[in-house]
Design an enzyme around this catalytic site. Structure first.
Site, PDB file in Angstrom:
ATOM      1  CE  LYS A 195     -53.964  93.063  41.291  1.00  0.00           C
ATOM      2  NZ  LYS A 195     -53.768  92.568  39.924  1.00  0.00           N
ATOM      3  CE  LYS A 248     -55.868  90.053  42.984  1.00  0.00           C
ATOM      4  NZ  LYS A 248     -55.403  90.079  41.623  1.00  0.00           N
TER       5      LYS A 248
HETATM    6  C1  PBG Z   1     -52.434  90.378  37.634  1.00  0.00           C
HETATM    7  C2  PBG Z   1     -53.161  89.652  38.679  1.00  0.00           C
HETATM    8  C3  PBG Z   1     -52.668  89.232  39.926  1.00  0.00           C
HETATM    9  C4  PBG Z   1     -53.679  88.509  40.518  1.00  0.00           C
HETATM   10  C5  PBG Z   1     -54.765  88.514  39.660  1.00  0.00           C
HETATM   11  N1  PBG Z   1     -54.428  89.259  38.524  1.00  0.00           N
HETATM   12  C6  PBG Z   1     -51.355  89.329  40.568  1.00  0.00           C
HETATM   13  C7  PBG Z   1     -50.608  90.560  40.688  1.00  0.00           C
HETATM   14  O1  PBG Z   1     -51.111  91.679  40.674  1.00  0.00           O
HETATM   15  O2  PBG Z   1     -49.400  90.362  40.821  1.00  0.00           O
HETATM   16  C8  PBG Z   1     -53.569  87.842  41.859  1.00  0.00           C
HETATM   17  C9  PBG Z   1     -54.427  86.680  42.070  1.00  0.00           C
HETATM   18  C10 PBG Z   1     -54.025  85.805  43.188  1.00  0.00           C
HETATM   19  O3  PBG Z   1     -53.049  86.056  43.932  1.00  0.00           O
HETATM   20  O4  PBG Z   1     -54.711  84.800  43.368  1.00  0.00           O
HETATM   21  N2  PBG Z   1     -52.780  91.694  37.428  1.00  0.00           N
HETATM   22 ZN    ZN Z   2     -51.106  92.634  36.140  1.00  0.00          ZN
END
Ligand code: PBG
Ligand code: ZN
Length: 327
Positions: A195, A248
């Site tokens: 991520k 992601k």
């Molecule tokens: C939180 C989380 C995020 C997303 C999914 N879980 C955002 C972040 O890390 O700020 C992003 C999903 C999206 O942008 O569609 N941990």
């Molecule tokens: Zn988070």
């Protein structure tokens, strides 16, 4: 002049020929639909994500009826609580928004739609970080204990898949043993393994009111230029017991997805995140691109790169179109 021996265009002449030699397809079975559930009294649309809503539990159940009718196998739930504090208490409260939603959905849908619970603290902390702050830093090991409580809490409420998105070190192992000790050894973990600290999460953070109030997430989410490190993260997660690994965001990280497909045997998920969705929706609404074509092309790119599971806000629209084509 001798005629050409090789003419790749021979296999592109008609729709039937193209269908016959097509290498990949996206089916409804590949889709996982992310949804937002709120503690507010009424559902509300998310302005930057046309077609996506913050649902009350009742409206969520109604929306999932269509998900079930379209035969989409799974949803992901993100909770938006009324109350936030520095420990993210509502993220592991038994009567929190996610357990409430899970219980209602489980009762109505049983095993027909898989309920995936995102596990993170950023929607529940008043400072918006994915963990607990100590000495102005997100404390890794303290956070792990709270994430474990969330995971068990969601498991007890009926979650079918646990999906940690926090990017703390060691979370998969800690969640696995917490789930096992609580009698949930059957529940799979889908780890957000690679991520990245991404600008593409912008619309999500507004939707979930989860933007960090100071600093950013770069001390725990991955640095975008790094490729080898992603594989290291995935291997660690698998070693700790991850059943499914995820990349992601999606489009800007297709090379990582391809790397994972070539190096790993686990099922592979990709998250087509909020900013990717908003860009297509905005350009489509302006008539600058043909939205349906671009969505099809985007989803097929994930399959071609090696994804088994596509988390996408386009899932509902896409499944509706598949259904029309099939009938
Ligand atoms: C939180 C989380 C995020 C997303 C999914 N879980 C955002 C972040 O890390 O700020 C992003 C999903 C999206 O942008 O569609 N941990
Ligand atoms: Zn988070």
């Amino acid at each position: 002049m001798r005629d050409l021996l090789h003419r790749p265009r021979r296999l592109r002449r008609t729709p039937a020929l193209r269908r016959l030699v097509r290498e990949t397809a996206v089916t409804v079975d590949d889709l996982l639909y992310p949804m937002f559930v709120t503690e507010e009294a009424e559902s509300s649309p998310i302005a930057s994500m046309p077609g996506i809503f913050r649902y009350t539990v009742d409206d969520l159940c109604r929306a999932v009826e269509e998900v079930a009718n379209l035969n989409i196998p799974a949803i992901m739930l993100f909770g938006i609580p009324n109350y936030k504090d520095d420990m993210g208490t509502e993220g592991y409260a038994e009567d929190g928004i996610i357990p409430k939603a899970l219980r209602a959905l489980k009762k109505q849908f049983g095993d027909t739609v898989l309920l995936t619970a995102d596990v993170c603290l950023c929607e529940y902390t008043d400072h918006g970080h994915c963990g607990v702050i100590k000495n102005s830093d997100v404390d890794n090991d303290l956070t792990l204990q709270l994430l474990a409580r969330s995971a068990v809490c969601y498991a007890e409420a009926g979650a079918d898949i646990i999906a940690p998105s926090d990017m703390m070190d060691g979370r998969v192992g800690v969640l696995r043993s917490a789930l096992d000790s609580a009698g949930h050894s059957r529940l799979p973990i889908m780890a957000y393994s690679a991520k990245y600290a991404s600008g593409y999460y912008g619309p999500f953070r507004v939707a979930a009111d989860s933007a960090p109030q100071f600093g950013d997430r770069r001390s725990y989410q991955m640095d975008p230029p790094n490729r080898r490190e992603a594989l290291r993260e995935a291997l660690l997660d698998i070693e700790e017991g991850a059943d499914i690994v995820m990349v992601k965001p999606g489009l800007a990280y297709l090379d990582i997805l391809r790397d994972f497909r070539e190096q790993l045997d686990t099922p592979l998920a990709v998250y087509n995140v909020s900013g990717e969705y908003s860009m297509i929706k905005a350009a489509g609404a302006n008539g600058w691109i043909d939205e349906e074509r671009v969505v099809d092309e985007t989803l097929i790119a994930f399959k071609r790169a090696g994804a088994d599971i596509i988390l996408t806000y386009h899932a509902l629209d896409f499944a509706r179109r598949l259904k029309i084509k099939c009938s």
